[in-house]
Motif scaffolding. Structure first.
Motif, PDB file in Angstrom:
ATOM      1  N   ILE A 138      -7.734  -0.255  -4.724  1.00 58.16           N
ATOM      2  CA  ILE A 138      -7.633  -1.718  -4.813  1.00 58.16           C
ATOM      3  C   ILE A 138      -8.937  -2.432  -4.485  1.00 58.16           C
ATOM      4  O   ILE A 138      -9.039  -3.641  -4.630  1.00 58.16           O
ATOM      5  CB  ILE A 138      -6.508  -2.258  -3.887  1.00 58.16           C
ATOM      6  CG1 ILE A 138      -6.808  -1.932  -2.417  1.00 58.16           C
ATOM      7  CG2 ILE A 138      -5.146  -1.696  -4.300  1.00 58.16           C
ATOM      8  CD1 ILE A 138      -5.832  -2.583  -1.439  1.00 58.16           C
TER       9      ILE A 138
ATOM     10  N   ARG B 250       0.353  -6.254  -2.316  1.00 56.56           N
ATOM     11  CA  ARG B 250      -0.468  -5.328  -1.522  1.00 56.56           C
ATOM     12  C   ARG B 250      -0.449  -5.790  -0.064  1.00 56.56           C
ATOM     13  O   ARG B 250      -1.117  -6.736   0.306  1.00 56.56           O
ATOM     14  CB  ARG B 250      -1.905  -5.323  -2.064  1.00 56.56           C
ATOM     15  CG  ARG B 250      -2.009  -5.114  -3.587  1.00 56.56           C
ATOM     16  CD  ARG B 250      -3.460  -5.171  -4.035  1.00 56.56           C
ATOM     17  NE  ARG B 250      -4.146  -6.375  -3.579  1.00 56.56           N
ATOM     18  CZ  ARG B 250      -4.280  -7.489  -4.272  1.00 56.56           C
ATOM     19  NH1 ARG B 250      -3.804  -7.586  -5.487  1.00 56.56           N
ATOM     20  NH2 ARG B 250      -4.898  -8.527  -3.745  1.00 56.56           N
ATOM     21  N   VAL B 251       0.356  -5.112   0.734  1.00 58.16           N
ATOM     22  CA  VAL B 251       0.562  -5.588   2.108  1.00 58.16           C
ATOM     23  C   VAL B 251       0.007  -4.577   3.116  1.00 58.16           C
ATOM     24  O   VAL B 251       0.449  -3.424   3.166  1.00 58.16           O
ATOM     25  CB  VAL B 251       2.065  -5.845   2.374  1.00 58.16           C
ATOM     26  CG1 VAL B 251       2.273  -6.309   3.808  1.00 58.16           C
ATOM     27  CG2 VAL B 251       2.609  -6.883   1.387  1.00 58.16           C
ATOM     28  N   GLY B 252      -0.977  -5.005   3.878  1.00 53.15           N
ATOM     29  CA  GLY B 252      -1.583  -4.154   4.893  1.00 53.15           C
ATOM     30  C   GLY B 252      -1.130  -4.542   6.290  1.00 53.15           C
ATOM     31  O   GLY B 252      -0.277  -3.883   6.908  1.00 53.15           O
ATOM     32  N   THR B 253      -1.696  -5.639   6.795  1.00 54.06           N
ATOM     33  CA  THR B 253      -1.433  -6.084   8.169  1.00 54.06           C
ATOM     34  C   THR B 253       0.061  -6.198   8.482  1.00 54.06           C
ATOM     35  O   THR B 253       0.501  -5.815   9.572  1.00 54.06           O
ATOM     36  CB  THR B 253      -2.117  -7.452   8.402  1.00 54.06           C
ATOM     37  OG1 THR B 253      -3.475  -7.369   7.944  1.00 54.06           O
ATOM     38  CG2 THR B 253      -2.100  -7.819   9.864  1.00 54.06           C
TER      39      THR B 253
ATOM     40  N   ARG C 203      -6.204  -4.803  11.588  1.00 60.25           N
ATOM     41  CA  ARG C 203      -7.240  -3.781  11.456  1.00 60.25           C
ATOM     42  C   ARG C 203      -8.386  -4.090  12.411  1.00 60.25           C
ATOM     43  O   ARG C 203      -8.712  -5.242  12.641  1.00 60.25           O
ATOM     44  CB  ARG C 203      -7.789  -3.758  10.023  1.00 60.25           C
ATOM     45  CG  ARG C 203      -6.818  -3.211   9.004  1.00 60.25           C
ATOM     46  CD  ARG C 203      -7.395  -3.267   7.612  1.00 60.25           C
ATOM     47  NE  ARG C 203      -7.547  -4.633   7.139  1.00 60.25           N
ATOM     48  CZ  ARG C 203      -6.608  -5.337   6.516  1.00 60.25           C
ATOM     49  NH1 ARG C 203      -5.432  -4.799   6.283  1.00 60.25           N
ATOM     50  NH2 ARG C 203      -6.825  -6.571   6.135  1.00 60.25           N
TER      51      ARG C 203
ATOM     52  N   MET D  19      -5.265  -8.464 -11.690  1.00 61.61           N
ATOM     53  CA  MET D  19      -5.178  -8.418 -10.221  1.00 61.61           C
ATOM     54  C   MET D  19      -6.020  -9.558  -9.658  1.00 61.61           C
ATOM     55  O   MET D  19      -7.016  -9.953 -10.262  1.00 61.61           O
ATOM     56  CB  MET D  19      -5.727  -7.072  -9.738  1.00 61.61           C
ATOM     57  CG  MET D  19      -5.817  -6.895  -8.235  1.00 61.61           C
ATOM     58  SD  MET D  19      -7.385  -7.500  -7.510  1.00 61.61           S
ATOM     59  CE  MET D  19      -7.602  -6.320  -6.205  1.00 61.61           C
TER      60      MET D  19
ATOM     61  N   ARG E 187     -12.549  -8.722   2.660  1.00 64.97           N
ATOM     62  CA  ARG E 187     -12.255 -10.136   2.481  1.00 64.97           C
ATOM     63  C   ARG E 187     -13.079 -11.049   3.363  1.00 64.97           C
ATOM     64  O   ARG E 187     -12.959 -12.256   3.325  1.00 64.97           O
ATOM     65  CB  ARG E 187     -10.768 -10.423   2.615  1.00 64.97           C
ATOM     66  CG  ARG E 187     -10.110 -10.150   3.924  1.00 64.97           C
ATOM     67  CD  ARG E 187      -8.632 -10.541   3.817  1.00 64.97           C
ATOM     68  NE  ARG E 187      -8.480 -11.890   3.264  1.00 64.97           N
ATOM     69  CZ  ARG E 187      -7.336 -12.420   2.860  1.00 64.97           C
ATOM     70  NH1 ARG E 187      -6.251 -11.708   2.881  1.00 64.97           N
ATOM     71  NH2 ARG E 187      -7.278 -13.645   2.411  1.00 64.97           N
TER      72      ARG E 187
ATOM     73  N   ILE F 143      -7.407 -11.327  -5.646  1.00 67.80           N
ATOM     74  CA  ILE F 143      -7.363 -11.533  -4.201  1.00 67.80           C
ATOM     75  C   ILE F 143      -7.509 -13.044  -4.010  1.00 67.80           C
ATOM     76  O   ILE F 143      -8.573 -13.599  -4.244  1.00 67.80           O
ATOM     77  CB  ILE F 143      -8.527 -10.806  -3.498  1.00 67.80           C
ATOM     78  CG1 ILE F 143      -8.500  -9.307  -3.845  1.00 67.80           C
ATOM     79  CG2 ILE F 143      -8.450 -11.017  -1.983  1.00 67.80           C
ATOM     80  CD1 ILE F 143      -9.724  -8.542  -3.339  1.00 67.80           C
TER      81      ILE F 143
ATOM     82  N   MET G 118      -0.741 -10.773  -0.650  1.00 68.61           N
ATOM     83  CA  MET G 118      -1.064  -9.933   0.497  1.00 68.61           C
ATOM     84  C   MET G 118      -0.193 -10.391   1.671  1.00 68.61           C
ATOM     85  O   MET G 118       0.740 -11.162   1.481  1.00 68.61           O
ATOM     86  CB  MET G 118      -2.562 -10.044   0.807  1.00 68.61           C
ATOM     87  CG  MET G 118      -3.369  -9.718  -0.440  1.00 68.61           C
ATOM     88  SD  MET G 118      -5.158  -9.995  -0.481  1.00 68.61           S
ATOM     89  CE  MET G 118      -5.741  -9.610   1.124  1.00 68.61           C
ATOM     90  N   THR G 119      -0.479  -9.916   2.861  1.00 65.06           N
ATOM     91  CA  THR G 119       0.395 -10.231   3.992  1.00 65.06           C
ATOM     92  C   THR G 119       0.666 -11.740   4.125  1.00 65.06           C
ATOM     93  O   THR G 119       1.797 -12.146   4.362  1.00 65.06           O
ATOM     94  CB  THR G 119      -0.227  -9.694   5.305  1.00 65.06           C
ATOM     95  OG1 THR G 119      -0.250  -8.267   5.234  1.00 65.06           O
ATOM     96  CG2 THR G 119       0.590 -10.135   6.516  1.00 65.06           C
TER      97      THR G 119
ATOM     98  N   ASN H 119      -9.158   0.849  -0.179  1.00 66.77           N
ATOM     99  CA  ASN H 119     -10.269   0.162  -0.833  1.00 66.77           C
ATOM    100  C   ASN H 119     -11.580   0.939  -0.781  1.00 66.77           C
ATOM    101  O   ASN H 119     -12.597   0.446  -1.231  1.00 66.77           O
ATOM    102  CB  ASN H 119     -10.451  -1.250  -0.252  1.00 66.77           C
ATOM    103  CG  ASN H 119     -10.954  -1.232   1.176  1.00 66.77           C
ATOM    104  OD1 ASN H 119     -10.838  -0.211   1.860  1.00 66.77           O
ATOM    105  ND2 ASN H 119     -11.500  -2.340   1.634  1.00 66.77           N
TER     106      ASN H 119
ATOM    107  N   VAL I  97      -0.921  -1.144   2.159  1.00 66.71           N
ATOM    108  CA  VAL I  97      -2.387  -1.050   2.196  1.00 66.71           C
ATOM    109  C   VAL I  97      -2.817  -0.439   3.531  1.00 66.71           C
ATOM    110  O   VAL I  97      -2.743  -1.062   4.583  1.00 66.71           O
ATOM    111  CB  VAL I  97      -3.039  -2.426   1.972  1.00 66.71           C
ATOM    112  CG1 VAL I  97      -4.558  -2.320   2.098  1.00 66.71           C
ATOM    113  CG2 VAL I  97      -2.665  -2.975   0.602  1.00 66.71           C
TER     114      VAL I  97
ATOM    115  N   LYS J 137      -5.794   1.035   4.465  1.00 68.45           N
ATOM    116  CA  LYS J 137      -7.226   1.182   4.766  1.00 68.45           C
ATOM    117  C   LYS J 137      -7.486   1.090   6.261  1.00 68.45           C
ATOM    118  O   LYS J 137      -6.845   0.284   6.943  1.00 68.45           O
ATOM    119  CB  LYS J 137      -8.030   0.116   4.019  1.00 68.45           C
ATOM    120  CG  LYS J 137      -7.673  -1.312   4.391  1.00 68.45           C
ATOM    121  CD  LYS J 137      -8.298  -2.301   3.417  1.00 68.45           C
ATOM    122  CE  LYS J 137      -8.074  -3.726   3.922  1.00 68.45           C
ATOM    123  NZ  LYS J 137      -8.296  -4.736   2.880  1.00 68.45           N
TER     124      LYS J 137
HETATM  125  C1  LIG Z   1      -7.027  -5.268   2.705  1.00 67.49           C
HETATM  126  C2  LIG Z   1      -6.510  -5.640   1.367  1.00 67.49           C
HETATM  127  C3  LIG Z   1      -5.170  -6.071   1.186  1.00 67.49           C
HETATM  128  C4  LIG Z   1      -4.166  -6.201   2.315  1.00 67.49           C
HETATM  129  O1  LIG Z   1      -4.507  -7.264   3.135  1.00 67.49           O
HETATM  130  P1  LIG Z   1      -3.500  -7.759   4.289  1.00 67.49           P
HETATM  131  O2  LIG Z   1      -3.854  -9.197   4.470  1.00 67.49           O
HETATM  132  O3  LIG Z   1      -3.780  -6.921   5.482  1.00 67.49           O
HETATM  133  O4  LIG Z   1      -2.111  -7.592   3.778  1.00 67.49           O
HETATM  134  C5  LIG Z   1      -4.760  -6.359  -0.099  1.00 67.49           C
HETATM  135  N1  LIG Z   1      -5.589  -6.271  -1.160  1.00 67.49           N
HETATM  136  C6  LIG Z   1      -6.872  -5.879  -1.029  1.00 67.49           C
HETATM  137  C7  LIG Z   1      -7.734  -5.786  -2.232  1.00 67.49           C
HETATM  138  C8  LIG Z   1      -7.376  -5.558   0.234  1.00 67.49           C
HETATM  139  O5  LIG Z   1      -8.660  -5.167   0.360  1.00 67.49           O
END
Ligand SMILES: *Cc1c(COP(=O)(O)O)cnc(C)c1O
Length: 237
Positions: A76, A217-220, A226, A158, A236, A160, A201-202, A55, A32, A34
């Motif tokens: 996403i 879905r892994v961002g951080t 961020r 899906m 979020r 969150i 997620m993370t 996103n 992820v 963004k």
């Molecule tokens: C930002 C986001 C993520 C990733 O979040 P992290 O906690 O950084 O891994 C996953 N899914 C969605 C829908 C997001 O907006």
């Protein structure tokens, strides 16, 4: 440095698969990206990642021409109908369908360019006011309703999950979402194939994998924290 982050996330994904008795190739790791610059995406691409999640339609539109064509872009985040046109020809899947009007607008846009867009239904597993998504008890009817659109293909669910310090707290939500997906699959609805489960997620992706996620879905965990000029820009918060 991103390579090390990725390697560590990848190892945790593999270990979670092993614990769950699942094969590693049952789970797609979506990076992820963004708010992150294309240089960082390139680095992660070079380390082997092909699935990226964003996103904001505008951000996909900007990054898309600057990066290799074999990237699979995943939308996403919450999607407004008037932004569909920016991404309809660029993304491989829209994870965040949460209204019939949105599904219909995606259908129209996909039809216009002669494609069928794979979509997931976003479910609000914990009934959080601040989050979008269909209520679990309404999911089956919702899937039936949008299954009639010929240019979208419903491929799963899906969510969150709530933000929590202790990811174990999200296990029941992930378990319920997986069960919901199986229940709907068993109804054999035409034009629906419930085989994807985008959750984790993370903070909680290992638990999600143990409970059946097919996409995390892994961002951080890959790109680092961020930074936003305005905190509310993060979906979020
Ligand atoms: C930002 C986001 C993520 C990733 O979040 P992290 O906690 O950084 O891994 C996953 N899914 C969605 C829908 C997001 O907006």
């Amino acid at each position: 440095m991103l390579k090390d982050n990725l390697a560590s996330v990848e190892q945790r994904v593999a270990e979670a698969c092993k614990r769950a008795g699942r094969s590693r190739d049952e789970v797609t790791l979506i990076a992820v990206s963004k708010t992150k610059p294309v240089e960082m995406l390139s680095e992660v691409y070079d380390a082997g990642v092909r699935d990226f999640g964003e996103n904001k339609p505008q951000e996909i539109r900007e990054k898309y021409p600057q990066l290799p064509e074999d990237i699979r872009w995943h939308m996403i985040g919450h999607l407004q109908r008037n932004k569909i046109k920016y991404i309809i020809d660029k993304v491989c899947m829209i994870h965040s369908v949460d209204s019939v009007r949105l599904a219909q607008a995606i259908d129209e846009a996909a039809g216009k360019i002669g494609i069928v867009m794979p979509v997931l239904v976003e479910v609000n597993v914990a009934g959080e006011e601040s989050k979008s998504g269909i209520r679990p008890e309404e999911a089956e009817n919702f899937v039936r309703e949008i299954s009639v659109f010929p240019n979208i293909h419903v491929e799963g669910l899906m969510t969150i999950a709530p933000f929590t310090e202790n990811p174990e707290e999200n296990r029941p939500y992930f378990r319920n979402l997986c069960k919901l997906c199986v229940d709907i699959k068993e109804k054999n609805i035409d034009n629906v194939n419930m085989c994807s489960l985008s959750m984790g997620m993370t903070g909680d992706f290992e638990i999600a994998i143990e409970e059946g996620a097919t996409m995390v879905r892994v961002g951080t965990g890959i790109f680092g924290e961020r930074y936003y000029p305005h905190a509310e820009a993060d979906g979020r918060l």
